[in-house]
Structures are given as structure tokens and as C-alpha cells.
Write an enzyme that holds these catalytic residues in place. Structure first.
Site, PDB file in Angstrom:
ATOM      1  N   LYS A 199      14.348  10.649 102.671  1.00 52.89           N
ATOM      2  CA  LYS A 199      13.992  11.034 104.039  1.00 52.89           C
ATOM      3  C   LYS A 199      14.357  12.493 104.259  1.00 52.89           C
ATOM      4  O   LYS A 199      15.504  12.836 104.531  1.00 52.89           O
ATOM      5  CB  LYS A 199      14.704  10.138 105.056  1.00 52.89           C
ATOM      6  CG  LYS A 199      14.126  10.269 106.467  1.00 52.89           C
ATOM      7  CD  LYS A 199      12.675   9.846 106.519  1.00 52.89           C
ATOM      8  CE  LYS A 199      12.078   9.986 107.911  1.00 52.89           C
ATOM      9  NZ  LYS A 199      10.652   9.649 107.931  1.00 52.89           N
ATOM     10  N   SER A 394       5.938   7.486 108.367  1.00 48.91           N
ATOM     11  CA  SER A 394       7.133   7.339 109.188  1.00 48.91           C
ATOM     12  C   SER A 394       6.785   6.603 110.479  1.00 48.91           C
ATOM     13  O   SER A 394       6.367   5.459 110.444  1.00 48.91           O
ATOM     14  CB  SER A 394       7.763   8.715 109.454  1.00 48.91           C
ATOM     15  OG  SER A 394       9.138   8.608 109.690  1.00 48.91           O
TER      16      SER A 394
END
Length: 598
Positions: A199, A394
């Protein structure tokens, strides 16, 4: 001069509108009278349909914005925009239209505002291939074709190039701005916490280059995109993909003669020679001395009509842009606004199915959940299908996870199932300029969300707790929505991005296909057939709506020195970059920036 006139009229319009609206009325009247004086576009029999690709292809419907209206009023030109569905419907319709003898592709696609992504252009190319099935010729004329242009004109029967042209394609790359050094130099603090090894959504604020996990994931996706691109371009030219790649490595970019020598183009022609070739397809136009032709923009006005049905319709909802808390602004997905749109749809008995077209890097975790909640409620009443565009990552994946079926393109960027917490502060910058903050508070963390100081280690631990909580919820939602084992989701998550091809193998999407396939499937599931009537939402914006919501901004622009425009533009770009970070808890499911593949 035209730019000055546009700025002047926009500023004057805002001031006079605030003073009473008289100028708005006059301008509207001028615009209406002007449009009434324009001849209705005619499609000439036996004409070549000319698609000038110098346009921005966007997912959502295109309306007349304030700037476009002012440009029309002062006689200027504007960057053309067209919605993907309108464009593909028009090209396909032309294949069955007896008035059209062939199709000519010219110009070069615009990527303004993230438009004309490869996933969208794949559907454009497929529409051109459908046109070819009619037996009518498709000719392309390139001057400085970009990789996007090459991707589309690969569908043409014949590709000509200007002898002095250049193939502006040197390969694909992902380049990101890293602001870690800048933030440190100017005393701008940023604190980050995350869940997911890959991430990387806040790396650009704290690092000066890609982390190893980020580089690994980015390269893997890029290689998938490049393989698909090479295959398409090489197949169109009937050459080996390795040959094209070899020549790009050798020359960087190919001159027209290089492109002809390897068979990438079929011939080199100047414009007058192209006109002579096209006169063989249609005929010579006595008035213009060119060939009989109809522009695609005129053809769309004539041939692409609204769709109605007494049996009901499929609602196509566009989620395009960063996901932000609240209403959002142009180019963003406001969580409350989109949720309200979906709520209206599920309460409308005429709507028989919902297609959510997602083109988003994600954003606020809270806003994503607000949208997803409405999607799940809609699913209780009707089929819900997701069509992923250029990017659905996401938060973009969060809002997609519970669909009955998810379509993606091979060159869709998706995944990035991870969460970050990011907080900015200007404590050091303020101190350097003699500004100090003093606080009284009732509880230990009462000033926790302020930007005037850095968070303590204890507070960052509390943020990590929230991030972990949201990440666990994200994993569980994907597991439940996709019918995957939780351990399997954990293995493919960690914030890693995936191409559409890999996402299909991993079970994150169900089928490779575009918006057309998603609509056809939704129509069949709703009992409306594979060509259902469509209602597109949100509706195209218009300049009056923009005026009413943006008067204050126009008044501010009126006082802006034109000489400072580059600085203003830079400020706005930076503002857009940070505006997506408006989650009230500081927790996000977002990519680091809108990724552009060049």
C-alpha cells in the site's frame, strides 16, 4: 488573446450574475439565438465518416459546461469531449448506415483530465472492428501518433502516415512525483500509517522514490499492459510483437520511413494525396474540392438518440474520479452525492438493473462505505453489475466488491486492497516564521486532528488501530462480496495493484469485457434483452448549474493577475492532489495518485 477573452468574460459573468443575473440572461439569449442560427447537421449520402480523434474520451455523459458555453459565445474553439458510450454507439451505427461508405481516423487523442485511458480506447477499437464487419473500408491517417492512437488505428484496414511524421511511442512507463524532499525542505510535516505491504498511497509524500514493493507491483502491472498493447499493434500491422519492441529499443521513436519499413504503416502520403485516396471511397465534393464526408460529431447528433422503453431500463451510473467525503466537486466522486443517486435508482420501479461504471483510484474509506451500502441495498432489488474502466482500485474496488458480476479490461488497473492513514501538519514551517500555537483542551487527544502540530507516537498508534480495523473490514467485505476464502483475500491484498488479466485469475473480477458487455449482461438478467434502454447518471452537467455553484470562485478568479496563472495552476494541481484526503478519520483506501500510463 482568446485566453484573455475567456478569462475576462468568465470573470465578468460571475460579477454581473452576483449583481442581478442580467448578464446571464443576455448571454443565454445570445447562445440560444446563435445555436438556432446554426444549420442542422446533415449526413451526406455516400460520405466517409471522419473521426477526428483529437478529443477527450470520458466515461460519463458530456454536457455544455460554463467554459465551453463562453467559448461558443465569443466564437472560440474548445477541447472536444465525447462520452465513451455515445462514441461507440455512433461508430457501430455507422456500420449499418447506408449513407456511410467508409471511416477515416485522423488526429490524436487528448488525455486531459485523465480521459482516453487504454481501457476505454479498447472499447473504441472494438467499435471500429464492428464497423469493419459491414465490409466498409477503415482508413487511418497519422502524423504524430501517440501510443493511444496506435492502439486504436491498429483496427484500420489501411494506415497512412505523413512522410514527415513521427510515431510518438517509445514504450510504456509509470512516473510518479515524490515529494519527501520537498516536504522536508519546507518544513511540511506528514505522518503515515498503513495496512498492506504494497500500500504505497502515501509514499509520494514521505519518500524520494519508489519502495521495493511498490516498484515490484508497478512493474508487474506495466508488463501486463505492455504485452497486451504490443499484441494489438503488431496484429494490426501483421508483424511480430518482438519486431516492434526491437525497433523501439533501437530508435526510441520511429520516423515515418522506419514505420513503413517494418510494415507498421501501409504508405506515406501528404494530405492532398490522402484526399485523392478518399475520393476513391466516396467521391469528389464539388464545393470543397475534397471528398464527400460527414464529421463524427455531426453524425452523433443525427444518429445517436435517447433511448426509451415502457418495459423499464438499465441505469448506468458513472463513478469517475477520486472518492471524497461529502458532495465532492467536478472530477470527484462525492460519497454522499453518489449514494443519493443510487438510492433514487433503487427506489425507481422503472429501473430494472444497475450498471456501475467505475473509473477511480479510490479515496475516503468512509465515503467508499457510504456508496457500498447503497450498492448492497440496490442488489436486494435488482441485478447490479460493475464495469471497471481504466482504473478501479482501492476505494474503487471497495464500491465494486458486492456486484453480482464484475467486468474489467485486460488493461484495467485494479486491486490495491489496503488502507492508509495520512496526516499533514505545518508545525515546523510555522515555527520557522515565528508562529507558535498554544492550546487548552479537555481531554488528552482533543486537538488530535489539528494540522498545527505533529501527532505523538501514542496518537499514531491510535491511528494504526483505526487503519487495521478498516483494513480487516475491507478484507471481510471482499471475501463476502466475491465469495472468496478470507485467507485467499489476505494473500492477494496487501495493497497490491493488479492488471485486469491477473485480477481475473485471482477471482477479483468475473470476466474481461467493457461497458457494452456489462450493459448487455445486466439487460439479460433483468429480462430486458441484451440491448436494453439506458438511463445514464449523473446527468451531463450544464453551464447554468456550474454558474450557480461556482460564482464565488469566478469572483476570486476575476482578481487574479493573468501573469500569475502558472502559479495559480500549480496551486490548483497541488490542491487537487491533497483534496482527496478529506476523510474525517484520516483513513483512506486510495492509490497515491491518478496513475497515467504513457
Amino acid at each position: 488573446m482568446k485566453g484573455f477573452l475567456k478569462t475576462f468574460f468568465a470573470s465578468l459573468l460571475a460579477i454581473l450574475f452576483a449583481a442581478g443575473g442580467l448578464f446571464v440572461f443576455i448571454l443565454v439569449l445570445i447562445g440560444v439565438l446563435s445555436s438556432m442560427s446554426q444549420p442542422v447537421p446533415q449526413v451526406a449520402d455516400g460520405s466517409v465518416l471522419v473521426f477526428n480523434m483529437s478529443t477527450a474520451v470520458q466515461d460519463r455523459p458530456v454536457g455544455m459546461t460554463r467554459d465551453a458555453f463562453i467559448d461558443e459565445a465569443i466564437g472560440g474553439s474548445r477541447q472536444a469531449k465525447v462520452s465513451l458510450r455515445t462514441l461507440t454507439r455512433g461508430i457501430r451505427a455507422a456500420g449499418e448506415d447506408d449513407r456511410i461508405e467508409g471511416l477515416l481516423l485522423t488526429g490524436s487523442f487528448s488525455t486531459e483530465g485523465g480521459a482516453s485511458g487504454f481501457a476505454a480506447l479498447k472499447e473504441v477499437r472494438e467499435a471500429i472492428e464492428a464497423f469493419k464487419e459491414s465490409g466498409k473500408p477503415v482508413v487511418a491517417y497519422a502524423v504524430y501518433p501517440s501510443s493511444r492512437d496506435m492502439y486504436v488505428i491498429a483496427a484500420a484496414d489501411t494506415v497512412y502516415m505523413n512522410p514527415d511524421g513521427l510515431v510518438s511511442d517509445a514504450g510504456m512507463s509509470m512516473s510518479y512525483p515524490y515529494l519527501g524532499g520537498f516536504m522536508e525542505k519546507y518544513g511540511l510535516g506528514v505522518q503515515v500509517t498503513r495496512a498492506g505491504e504494497y500500500k504505497a498511497a502515501a509514499e509520494n509524500f514521505v519518500l524520494e522514490g519508489m519502495s521495493d514493493p511498490s516498484r515490484e507491483a508497478n512493474l508487474a502491472v506495466l508488463e501486463d499492459f505492455w504485452a497486451e498493447y504490443l499484441q494489438v499493434v503488431a496484429a494490426g500491422a501483421d508483424i511480430e510483437p518482438s519486431l516492434y519492441e526491437e525497433k523501439l529499443n533501437e530508435f526510441g521513436m520511429l520516423a515515418a520511413s522506419d514505420a513503413e519499413s517494418i510494415g507498421l504503416v501501409d504508405g506515406l502520403l501528404y494530405t492532398d494525396e490522402l484526399i485523392a485516396k478518399m475520393q476513391e471511397v466516396s467521391s469528389k465534393d464539388a464545393a470543397t474540392k475534397s471528398f464527400v464526408q460527414t464529421s463524427l460529431s455531426d453524425y452523433l447528433l443525427d444518429a445517436v438518440k435517447p433511448e426509451y422503453s415502457s418495459d423499464g431500463f438499465v441505469a448506468v451510473v458513472y463513478a469517475e474520479g477520486s472518492i471524497v467525503n461529502g458532495e465532492g466537486k467536478e472530477g470527484q466522486i462525492g460519497g454522499d452525492k453518489l449514494a443519493r443517486e443510487i438510492r433514487k435508482i433503487r427506489q425507481d420501479d422503472k429501473v430494472k438493473a444497475l450498471v456501475l461504471r467505475v473509473n477511480s483510484p479510490g479515496g475516503s474509506a468512509l465515503a467508499s462505505e457510504v456508496i457500498q451500502r447503497e450498492i448492497r441495498l440496490a442488489k436486494e432489488k435488482m441485478p447490479v453489475v460493475v464495469s471497471m474502466g481504466t482504473m478501479a482500485a482501492s476505494g474503487g474496488y471497495w464500491i465494486s466488491a458486492y456486484a453480482d458480476k464484475i467486468y474489467a479490461q485486460p488493461n484495467t488497473l485494479t486491486g490495491s486492497i489496503g488502507v492508509i492513514g495520512v496526516f499533514f501538519n505545518y508545525e515546523e514551517l510555522a515555527a520557522e516564521h515565528g508562529v507558535n500555537f498554544d492550546t487548552v483542551k479537555t481531554t488528552e487527544h482533543a486537538d488530535f486532528m489539528g494540522m498545527f502540530r505533529a501527532k505523538t507516537d501514542r496518537e499514531m498508534d491510535l491511528v494504526q488501530r483505526q487503519v487495521d480495523f478498516v483494513y480487516d473490514a475491507f478484507l471481510e467485505k471482499v471475501s463476502e462480496g466475491r465469495g472468496l476464502e478470507l485467507d485467499a483475500v489476505k494473500a492477494l491484498a496487501e495493497g497490491r495493484i493488479w492488471s485486469g488479466v491477473d485480477a481475473l485469475d485471482l477471482g477479483l473480477v468475473d470476466e474481461l469485457g467493457g461497458l457494452g458487455e456489462a450493459i448487455a449482461y445486466a439487460g439479460q438478467e433483468a429480462g430486458l434483452g441484451d440491448s436494453p434502454a439506458i438511463k445514464e447518471l449523473p446527468a451531463a452537467s450544464n453551464f447554468l448549474d456550474e454558474l450557480l455553484s461556482d460564482v464565488s470562485q469566478q469572483a476570486a478568479d476575476a482578481s487574479t493577475n493573468i501573469a500569475l496563472k502558472p502559479l495559480v495552476d500549480l496551486y490548483r494541481e497541488a490542491s487537487e492532489m491533497t483534496s482527496r484526503f478529506n476523510d474525517p478519520k484520516g483513513v483512506y483506501t486510495v492509490l497515491p495518485y491518478t496513475i497515467t500510463i504513457e
